[in-house]
Enzyme design. Structure first.
Site, PDB file in Angstrom:
ATOM      1  CB  SER A 152      -1.032  -0.115   1.209  1.00  0.00           C
ATOM      2  OG  SER A 152      -1.524   1.222   1.234  1.00  0.00           O
ATOM      3  CE1 TYR A 165      -4.990  -2.126   4.493  1.00  0.00           C
ATOM      4  CE2 TYR A 165      -3.781  -0.128   3.642  1.00  0.00           C
ATOM      5  CZ  TYR A 165      -4.476  -0.902   3.470  1.00  0.00           C
ATOM      6  OH  TYR A 165      -4.450  -1.614   2.072  1.00  0.00           O
TER       7      TYR A 165
END
Length: 270
Positions: A152, A165
């Site tokens: 990500s 995250y």
């Protein structure tokens, strides 16, 4: 010369394959001749996706799974091997975030829900480690296979709010590089492990964060676009070229990489 980018007849597993990004990948890879195996806990969505691919003359199988259960994954592996006899590519898409593992503007680090943080790390990190452990064993026996992890933008640079995250995806980058060396050194050059780091794409998981209730871009979305040289969010289909490259023999000498697909976000400062 044969088409270097061909995935024809390759058996490709997509964990968490029912989402917007996973579904787009599954449809494309099936269109390219791959035998697509969709693993997800969403039985209805996975069944519909597999049926849709089959109705378009593609080859697809859906199996219910839990990426945090090795036993469930072993059962999936048995079913896949009975159907196809091999596994060529594993795309570790399963992941996600939780509100408790984020820090909104009106909160601080000290308000963080530690249990939610732990669950986010478990889902994203162990939800990649366990499928790799189960399915890479088949690839080792074949002396060939490609694993594609999903990192990500939040792994490449710390972003506000998404602390859980971001930490989990940063661990994915390290795991990708570690496994690239581990598999190649101990089992041969046919085993490759890479990752893609998508920038900002509108999905069901982030829709509430990226859009207002009326569908207009949120303040956060506008900030992201302002820091993206392409001045827009990504489209799911814009991941497909890199995924196919990493799944195919065109990337035969590529391992241990993390490829940003982000419209220039990571390269841009001011």
């Amino acid at each position: 010369m044969a088409n270097l980018f061909s995935v024809n007849n390759k058996v490709i597993i997509l964990t968490g394959g029912c989402g917007i990004l996973g579904g787009t990948m599954a449809r494309h890879l099936a269109d390219e001749g791959a035998k697509v195996v969709i693993l997800d806990r969403n039985v209805e969505g996975g069944t519909q996706l597999a049926q849709e691919i089959k109705s378009n003359q593609g080859e697809a199988m859906f199996l219910e799974t839990d990426v945090l259960s090795k036993d469930a994954l072993l059962q999936n592996k048995q079913a896949i091997m009975e159907a196809y006899g091999r596994i060529d590519v594993l795309i570790n898409l399963a992941g996600g975030n939780m509100a408790g593992a984020t820090i909104p503007p009106d909160k601080t680090f000290f308000d963080l829900d530690v249990e939610a943080f732990r669950k986010v790390v478990d889902l994203n990190l162990f939800g990649t480690i366990l499928p790799t452990m189960v399915f890479a064993e088949v690839m080792v026996a074949q002396n060939k296979g490609s694993i594609i992890n999903i990192s990500s933008e939040s792994a490449l640079r710390p972003l506000t709010r998404v602390v859980g995250y971001g930490c989990a995806k940063a661990a994915i980058n390290n795991f990708t590089q570690y496994m690239a060396g581990e598999l190649a050194i101990k089992f041969g050059e046919g085993l490759r492990v890479n990752a893609i780091a998508p920038g900002f794409f509108l999905t069901e998981q982030n829709r509430a964060l990226m859009t207002n209730p009326d569908g207009t871009p949120s303040d956060r979305c506008r900030t992201i676009v302002a820091h993206t040289p392409f001045k827009r969010l990504g489209r799911a289909e814009e991941l497909l070229g890199t995924i196919q490259w990493l799944a195919s023999d065109a990337s035969a000498f590529v391992t241990g990489t993390v490829t940003p697909i982000d419209g220039g976000f990571d390269a841009f400062s001011i």
